[in-house]
Design a protein around this motif. Structure first.
Motif, PDB file in Angstrom:
ATOM      1  N   TYR A 195       0.858  -1.194   0.000  1.00 41.40           N
ATOM      2  CA  TYR A 195       0.000   0.000   0.000  1.00 41.40           C
ATOM      3  C   TYR A 195       0.887   1.233   0.000  1.00 41.40           C
ATOM      4  O   TYR A 195       2.048   1.186   0.422  1.00 41.40           O
ATOM      5  N   LEU A 196       0.306   2.317  -0.525  1.00 38.75           N
ATOM      6  CA  LEU A 196       1.066   3.541  -0.767  1.00 38.75           C
ATOM      7  C   LEU A 196       0.493   4.654   0.100  1.00 38.75           C
ATOM      8  O   LEU A 196      -0.723   4.873   0.090  1.00 38.75           O
ATOM      9  N   LEU A 197       1.368   5.320   0.835  1.00 41.17           N
ATOM     10  CA  LEU A 197       0.899   6.416   1.688  1.00 41.17           C
ATOM     11  C   LEU A 197       1.243   7.746   1.024  1.00 41.17           C
ATOM     12  O   LEU A 197       2.390   7.952   0.603  1.00 41.17           O
ATOM     13  N   PHE A 198       0.230   8.604   0.918  1.00 38.06           N
ATOM     14  CA  PHE A 198       0.414   9.910   0.277  1.00 38.06           C
ATOM     15  C   PHE A 198       0.379  11.010   1.331  1.00 38.06           C
ATOM     16  O   PHE A 198      -0.334  10.905   2.337  1.00 38.06           O
ATOM     17  N   ASP A 199       1.132  12.104   1.037  1.00 37.83           N
ATOM     18  CA  ASP A 199       1.214  13.253   1.942  1.00 37.83           C
ATOM     19  C   ASP A 199      -0.105  14.002   2.053  1.00 37.83           C
ATOM     20  O   ASP A 199      -1.022  13.783   1.266  1.00 37.83           O
ATOM     21  N   THR A 200      -0.110  14.924   2.966  1.00 34.29           N
ATOM     22  CA  THR A 200      -1.269  15.813   3.165  1.00 34.29           C
ATOM     23  C   THR A 200      -1.712  16.490   1.869  1.00 34.29           C
ATOM     24  O   THR A 200      -0.879  16.926   1.082  1.00 34.29           O
ATOM     25  N   ILE A 201      -3.034  16.573   1.695  1.00 35.35           N
ATOM     26  CA  ILE A 201      -3.614  17.312   0.576  1.00 35.35           C
ATOM     27  C   ILE A 201      -4.416  18.454   1.205  1.00 35.35           C
ATOM     28  O   ILE A 201      -5.383  18.190   1.946  1.00 35.35           O
ATOM     29  N   PRO A 202      -4.022  19.692   0.953  1.00 37.49           N
ATOM     30  CA  PRO A 202      -4.682  20.810   1.653  1.00 37.49           C
ATOM     31  C   PRO A 202      -6.205  20.775   1.523  1.00 37.49           C
ATOM     32  O   PRO A 202      -6.920  20.986   2.511  1.00 37.49           O
ATOM     33  N   GLU A 203      -6.715  20.461   0.328  1.00 35.81           N
ATOM     34  CA  GLU A 203      -8.169  20.474   0.147  1.00 35.81           C
ATOM     35  C   GLU A 203      -8.854  19.417   1.030  1.00 35.81           C
ATOM     36  O   GLU A 203      -9.936  19.626   1.574  1.00 35.81           O
ATOM     37  N   LEU A 204      -8.198  18.289   1.149  1.00 33.85           N
ATOM     38  CA  LEU A 204      -8.754  17.214   1.985  1.00 33.85           C
ATOM     39  C   LEU A 204      -8.690  17.616   3.460  1.00 33.85           C
ATOM     40  O   LEU A 204      -9.626  17.381   4.238  1.00 33.85           O
ATOM     41  N   ALA A 205      -7.577  18.268   3.831  1.00 33.07           N
ATOM     42  CA  ALA A 205      -7.425  18.718   5.218  1.00 33.07           C
ATOM     43  C   ALA A 205      -8.545  19.703   5.551  1.00 33.07           C
ATOM     44  O   ALA A 205      -9.183  19.620   6.616  1.00 33.07           O
ATOM     45  N   GLU A 206      -8.797  20.602   4.625  1.00 35.63           N
ATOM     46  CA  GLU A 206      -9.831  21.610   4.829  1.00 35.63           C
ATOM     47  C   GLU A 206     -11.217  20.962   4.960  1.00 35.63           C
ATOM     48  O   GLU A 206     -11.995  21.279   5.858  1.00 35.63           O
ATOM     49  N   TRP A 207     -11.496  20.034   4.062  1.00 37.20           N
ATOM     50  CA  TRP A 207     -12.793  19.355   4.071  1.00 37.20           C
ATOM     51  C   TRP A 207     -12.990  18.605   5.397  1.00 37.20           C
ATOM     52  O   TRP A 207     -14.059  18.619   6.013  1.00 37.20           O
ATOM     53  N   THR A 208     -11.933  17.947   5.832  1.00 33.84           N
ATOM     54  CA  THR A 208     -12.002  17.159   7.070  1.00 33.84           C
ATOM     55  C   THR A 208     -12.285  18.083   8.259  1.00 33.84           C
ATOM     56  O   THR A 208     -13.100  17.772   9.135  1.00 33.84           O
ATOM     57  N   GLU A 209     -11.596  19.179   8.251  1.00 35.63           N
ATOM     58  CA  GLU A 209     -11.774  20.185   9.318  1.00 35.63           C
ATOM     59  C   GLU A 209     -13.235  20.656   9.344  1.00 35.63           C
ATOM     60  O   GLU A 209     -13.880  20.690  10.392  1.00 35.63           O
ATOM     61  N   GLU A 210     -13.738  20.972   8.162  1.00 33.04           N
ATOM     62  CA  GLU A 210     -15.109  21.500   8.062  1.00 33.04           C
ATOM     63  C   GLU A 210     -16.162  20.461   8.417  1.00 33.04           C
ATOM     64  O   GLU A 210     -17.111  20.727   9.141  1.00 33.04           O
TER      65      GLU A 210
END
Ligand SMILES: Cc1cc2nc3c(=O)[nH]c(=O)nc-3n(C[C@H](O)[C@H](O)[C@H](O)COP(=O)(O)OP(=O)(O)OC[C@H]3O[C@@H](n4cnc5c(N)ncnc54)[C@H](O)[C@@H]3O)c2cc1C
Length: 814
Positions: free
Chosen positions: A228-243
Motif C-alpha cells: 500500500y502507498l501512503l500519500f502526503d497531506t492534501i490541503p483540500e482534503l485537510a480543509e474538508w475534514t476540518e469542516e
C-alpha cells in the motif's frame, strides 16, 4: 518470571490472530494457556497491515466472523483498559456493472439477517457521502457504515493485555524450534527450554508452513507480496475534514481492484494487482529464517495502472505526493480463506493461520478457534475456513497458482457458472478423456475434475459468458436436455472422487450404530445415515452400504473426505477389533439413471436388475467386477456403478455403447443439482450443516428413537419435546431471471422468517425451487412467503418438506 514449562494450550505466534486466540481461550475459562512468539508481539504481517476492518463478505460465515470482530473491537479498549485508534469511518464500494449491484444487494440481505444495516446508494447519494469521487461510469455503490480502520499493533496489544488480565501467559523472544509427542502430550521445544502441553495451536501467520512441519503437517499455503502507498497531506482534503468534522469513508473500487482510505489528511492506496508477485516460492528465493519487522523492496511498476485509475476516480489524489510504500508478506491458502480448526492428521493440534485479512478477522477467528479447542465444535458452521477442506492434491505448485489467482481477483464476483481456471487437473477420472471428448465443462471437487455440463459445438464456453448471476446462458439448454434425458430415457454421470471408507471387522456395526441417528441397513442393502454432534446438529450424511454384518462401505461427498474420516476416527474406541480405511482413490463411480437404465444394464450384465430399490450386488460388466447399487440422487430409476479405477474405462465403454440405442446421454453436476433439488435431497454444507439440528433439518425419519443410545440423542430428545423454532421446507418460487442463492432471506408479513440453503431451476417440473429453513409456524404446505433474491422479493409457496418431483418415490422403485 520463571520460564513456563507446562501449559494446557500453547499458541505459536503473537500476531493479531494468536493474541485473539489466547484472549478467547482465557475468556472461555481456559487460563492455563501460553502464547510463544519468536520475536516481539506483532513482528509478522500484523506489524505492517493497513488495519482495514470491513464487515462485507459474500460468504455468510466470513461475514459473521468479521461482524463479530467489529463488535468486539468497538468495546475492547474499555474492557481491557487499553485505548486504541479505531476509526469507524464507513465505506463505499463502487459498482460498475449491473452484476456488481446484484452482488451488493445480496450482501445487504445477508447483512440485514446478521443485524447489519448496509445500503445500496445511487451515484448521487454516493457523492453525498464522498464528494471527491467521479461517478459518471458507476451503476451505484454499497455503503457499509460499520467499516473502519484500527491500529493493528494496538489491537494485538489490547488482546494480549486482556488475556494476561485473565491469567493467560505470553513468552516473547521464544521461537518454537521443534515438537514431539510424548505420553499423549506435546513437548514444544524452544531455545529457552521445553514446554509440555495438551494442545498446540499454529498461529504463525506466513511462517505457518514452517511451524506446521515441526508438528508433522504440510500447511497448504503460499506467500504474496502486497503493497500500500501512503500519500502526503492534501490541503483540500485537510480543509474538508476540518469542516465536516470527520474523515472520508474508505473507498473500494472493487472492479478496478483497489482500496483508497483517508490517512490523516492524505491517502492510503492499496491495490490487488493482476500481475502480482509470489515470494519464497522457488529455490532461488528461499524462505528466510527470520523476517521480523522487515519489508520487501518497493515495486511500484506493477501498480501503475491502479495508481492512474485511482487518480482518475478521485482526482484529488493526483495532487498528493507519494510519501511511503509498504510492501509486506501476506499469506494465502488456495481459496483465500484462512485455516481455523483441527489440524488434519495431527492429534491435539489446531490451526489459526494463513490469514489474508487477519486484522478484520482476528476477533471472530479467536472465538472460533477457542470453541474448537475447548468444545470440539463451533457455534457457527465454519466449513469455509476448516483446514480439512484441502486434501492431498494441494502441493506447492497448486498453492502458488491458486494463491496468485485469488490475489489477482481479490474483489472478483463468484458467479455460479464460472469455474476458476488456475490449479486444474490435479485429479482426473480414469475416463476423463472420454468425457472431455463429449464436451464436458469441468470443475474440480476436492481436486477431482468432474463434468458440470456438456457443451455442443458452437456453444459459447468462454469465461466472459459466465459473468452473470442469471440462470440463462449457453449452459441452460444443455442442462435442460441432460435433465430431460434422465427423465425420459437415460443419462450417465462420471463421478470420480466420491469419498469412500471401508469399515470391517468384529464390532463394526455396533460401533457405527451408536454414531448414526437411524437404523443401519442389513447386509445387501444401502441406506442414508446421519451423524449428529452432542447438540444434535448435523455433522454429515453418508451412504452406508452393508456388505456383511460387520463390513461396510461408507460413501460421502467428495469435499468431505478428510472431514468425515476425521469424525469417524475421533470416535474410534482405542481397542477396536475392526479397521477403518480411506479407499477413495481405489474406486470410481458412474451414475446411470433414467427409465431406460434397466434395459441398458440388462444388455451388459447378468446381474439381477429386479432387486429392489436400496439394494446392491456384485456383478460383472465387460468381464470386470463392479458393484451395482440401486440408488439415485436424480430421483429416477437408476444404479450407481462402482468399479475399481483400472476397470472403469472398460465398464464405461460397455455401458455407453449399450446405451446408444436407448438414447443414453452424458449429464453433469449442474443437471444433478437441478434434479436433486426437485427431490429435496440435501447437499452437504449447504442444506446439511452444523447450523441446523437433525430435527430442524427435517430428517426425523432418519432418527430411530427406539435405539437405546446414539450420539446426539439426549439433545435431540430435548428438542423433540420443546419443538423446533425453524424447520426445513421446500419452496416453489415465482422467481425472475435468477434462482435463490445460498442464504437468501425469507420474508413473511414484513419480517425475515428464514433463509434458503439451496436454490435451482427444476427442468422436469419447470419450476424455480428453493430449499431452506423457515420459522416453524409457517411450514404448513401452501403458506405464502417471499424470497429475497439479489435484493428483490419474489412470491414463494411452501410445498412441504419433501420432493416436488415424484413425491411418492415411484420412479426410483420402478
Ligand atoms: C501490506 C499489507 C496490508 C494489509 N492490510 C490489511 C488490512 O487492512 N486488514 C486486514 O484485515 N489485513 C490486512 N493485511 C493482512 C494482515 O496483515 C494479516 O492477515 C494478519 O496480520 C495476520 O495475522 P496473524 O496473527 O495471523 O499473523 P502474523 O501477524 O504474521 O503473526 C504470526 C506471528 O508468528 C510468529 N512466529 C512465526 N514462527 C514462529 C515460531 N516458530 N515460534 C514462535 N513464533 C513464531 C511471528 O513472529 C509472528 O509474530 C495486510 C497485509 C499486508 C502485507
Amino acid at each position: 518470571m520463571e520460564f513456563p514449562t507446562a501449559a494446557r494450550v500453547v499458541i505459536v505466534g503473537g500476531g493479531a490472530v494468536g493474541a485473539s486466540a489466547l484472549y478467547h481461550l482465557a475468556k472461555a475459562g481456559w487460563t492455563d494457556c501460553l502464547l510463544i512468539e519468536k520475536n516481539e508481539l506483532t513482528a509478522g504481517s500484523t506489524w505492517h497491515a493497513a488495519g482495514n476492518v470491513p464487515t462485507f463478505s459474500s460468504s455468510w460465515s466470513i461475514m459473521n466472523m468479521q461482524r463479530y470482530s467489529a463488535e468486539l473491537y468497538r468495546g475492547l479498549g474499555e474492557v481491557v483498559d487499553y485505548p486504541m485508534n479505531y476509526h469507524v469511518t464507513g465505506s463505499v464500494r463502487l459498482g460498475h456493472t449491473k452484476e456488481r449491484l446484484q452482488e451488493f444487494r445480496r450482501v445487504v440481505g445477508m447483512g440485514r439477517y446478521q443485524g447489519l444495516e448496509l445500503d445500496v446508494l445511487g451515484p448521487n447519494e454516493l457523492r453525498g457521502r464522498y464528494p471527491f469521487v467521479e461517478t459518471h461510469d458507476l451503476t451505484g455503490a454499497l455503503y457499509d457504515p460499520y467499516d473502519g480502520d484500527i491500529d493493528p499493533a494496538q489491537l494485538t496489544q489490547a488482546l494480549a493485555r486482556g488475556a494476561r488480565q485473565l491469567g493467560a501467559r505470553i513468552e516473547r523472544f521464544c521461537p518454537m524450534t521443534g515438537a514431539r509427542r510424548e505420553n499423549g502430550e506435546w513437548v514444544i521445544e524452544t531455545p529457552k527450554g521445553t514446554i509440555r502441553c495438551e494442545y498446540v495451536v499454529n498461529a504463525a501467520g506466513y511462517y505457518a508452513r514452517e511451524v506446521g512441519r515441526m508438528l508433522g503437517r504440510d500447511v497448504p499455503m503460499m506467500v504474496m507480496s502486497h503493497q500500500y502507498l501512503l500519500f502526503d497531506t492534501i490541503p483540500e482534503l485537510a480543509e474538508w475534514t476540518e469542516e465536516s468534522g470527520h474523515k472520508l469513508p474508505l473507498l473500494r473500487d472493487v472492479d478496478s481492484s483497489y482500496y483508497l482510505r483517508q490517512e490523516k489528511t492524505g491517502f492510503n492506496l492499496g491495490p490487488y494487482e493482476r500481475n502480482c508477485r509470489a515470494h519464497w516460492a522457488t529455490p532461488e528465493d528461499p524462505f528466510p529464517e527470520d523476517f521480523s519487522f522487515q519489508l520487501f523492496p518497493d515495486d511500484l511498476e506493477r501498480l501503475e495502472w491502479h495508481i492512474a485509475d485511482a487518480m482518475a476516480r478521485v482526482p484529488l489524489l493526483a495532487e498528493a505526493k507519494l510519501a511511503k510504500v509498504i510492501n509486506g508478506p501476506i499469506p494465502y491458502t488456495p481459496d483465500g480463506n484462512p485455516l481455523i480448526g483441527p489440524m488434519p492428521g495431527v492429534p491435539n493440534a489446531f490451526e489459526a493461520c494463513v490469514f489474508t485479512f487477519g486484522i478484520c478477522q482476528a476477533g471472530g477467528a479467536g472465538k472460533v478457534l477457542a470453541e474448537w479447542v475447548t468444545e470440539g465444535r463451533t457455534e457457527w458452521d465454519m466449513w469455509s475456513c476448516d483446514p480439512r477442506r484441502f486434501t492431498d492434491y494441494c502441493d506447492d505448485d497448486y498453492c502458488v497458482e491458486k494463491g496468485m489467482e485469488v490475489y489477482g481477483h481479490e474483489y472478483a464476483m463468484h458467479f455460479p457458472k464460472h469455474y476458476w481456471p488456475a490449479g486444474r487437473d490435479r485429479k482426473r477420472s480414469p475416463i476423463h478423456d472420454r468425457i472431455a471428448a463429449l464436451g464436458a465443462q469441468f470443475k474440480p471437487f476436492n481436486g477431482w475434475e468432474r463434468s458440470m455440463w456438456f457443451a455442443k459445438p458452437g456453444d459459447d464456453t468462454s469465461e466472459a459468458a459466465t459473468q452473470t448471476w442469471e440462470r440463462d446462458g449457453p449452459w441452460a439448454p444443455r442442462i435442460e436436455e441432460e435433465c430431460l434425458a434422465v427423465r425420459d430415457a437415460a443419462g450417465i454421470l462420471d463421478l470420480p472422487g466420491f469419498s469412500r471408507y471401508r469399515l470391517k471387522g468384529p464390532g463394526a456395526r455396533a460401533w457405527l450404530d451408536r454414531l448414526v441417528t437411524g437404523q443401519l441397513p442389513a447386509p445387501g442393502r444401502i441406506g442414508l445415515a446421519y451423524f449428529a454432534d452432542d447438540q444434535g446438529r448435523i455433522v454429515t450424511e453418508m451412504s452406508v452400504m452393508a456388505l456383511d454384518e460387520d463390513f461396510f462401505f461408507l460413501i460421502t461427498a467428495g469435499a468431505a473426505q478428510w472431514h468425515d474420516l476425521d469424525w469417524l476416527r475421533a470416535h474410534l474406541p482405542p481397542d477396536a477389533a475392526f479397521s477403518l480405511d480411506d479407499v477413495t482413490d481405489a474406486f470410481s463411480c458412474q451414475i446411470l439413471a433414467g427409465p431406460r437404465s434397466r434395459d441398458i444394464l440388462a444388455s451388459v450384465t447378468e446381474g439381477d436388475l429386479r432387486k429392489p430399490w436400496l439394494t446392491h450386488q456384485s456383478a460383472q460388466i465387460a468381464g470386470r467386477w463392479c458393484q451395482l447399487v440401486r440408488i439415485s440422487f436424480t430421483g429416477e430409476l437408476g444404479w450407481e456403478i462402482h468399479s475399481k479405477v483400472e476397470d472403469t474405462p472398460a465398464i464405461f465403454d460397455a455401458v455407453w455403447q449399450a446405451g446408444q440405442p436407448h438414447g443414453l446421454k452424458p449429464f453433469g453436476m449442474e443437471a444433478l443439482d437441478s434434479l436433486r433439488v426437485e427431490k429435496a435431497y440435501r447437499a452437504w454444507k449447504g442444506d446439511l450443516s452444523t447450523d441446523y439440528t437433525i430435527l430442524e433439518g427435517g430428517l426425523d425419519r432418519f432418527v430411530d428413537w427406539s435405539k437405546p443410545d446414539f450420539k446426539g440423542k439426549p439433545a435431540l430428545e430435548r428438542q423433540r419435546q420443546q419443538g423446533v423454532g425453524k424447520r426445513f421446507v421446500t419452496l416453489l418460487v415465482d422467481a425472475g431471471d435468477c434462482d435463490a442463492p445460498y442464504m437468501s432471506t425469507l420474508w413473511h408479513d414484513g419480517k425475515v422468517v428464514g433463509e434458503t440453503t439451496s436454490g435451482n431451476w427444476g427442468y422436469r417440473t419447470g419450476r424455480s425451487i428453493a430449499l431452506g429453513m423457515l420459522r416453524a409456524d409457517l411450514t404448513e404446505p401452501s403458506t405464502k412467503v417471499e424470497v429475497e433474491i439479489f435484493g428483490e422479493r419474489f412470491p414463494a409457496m411452501v410445498h412441504g418438506d419433501g420432493a416436488v418431483w415424484d413425491p411418492e418415490n415411484e420412479r426410483p422403485r420402478a
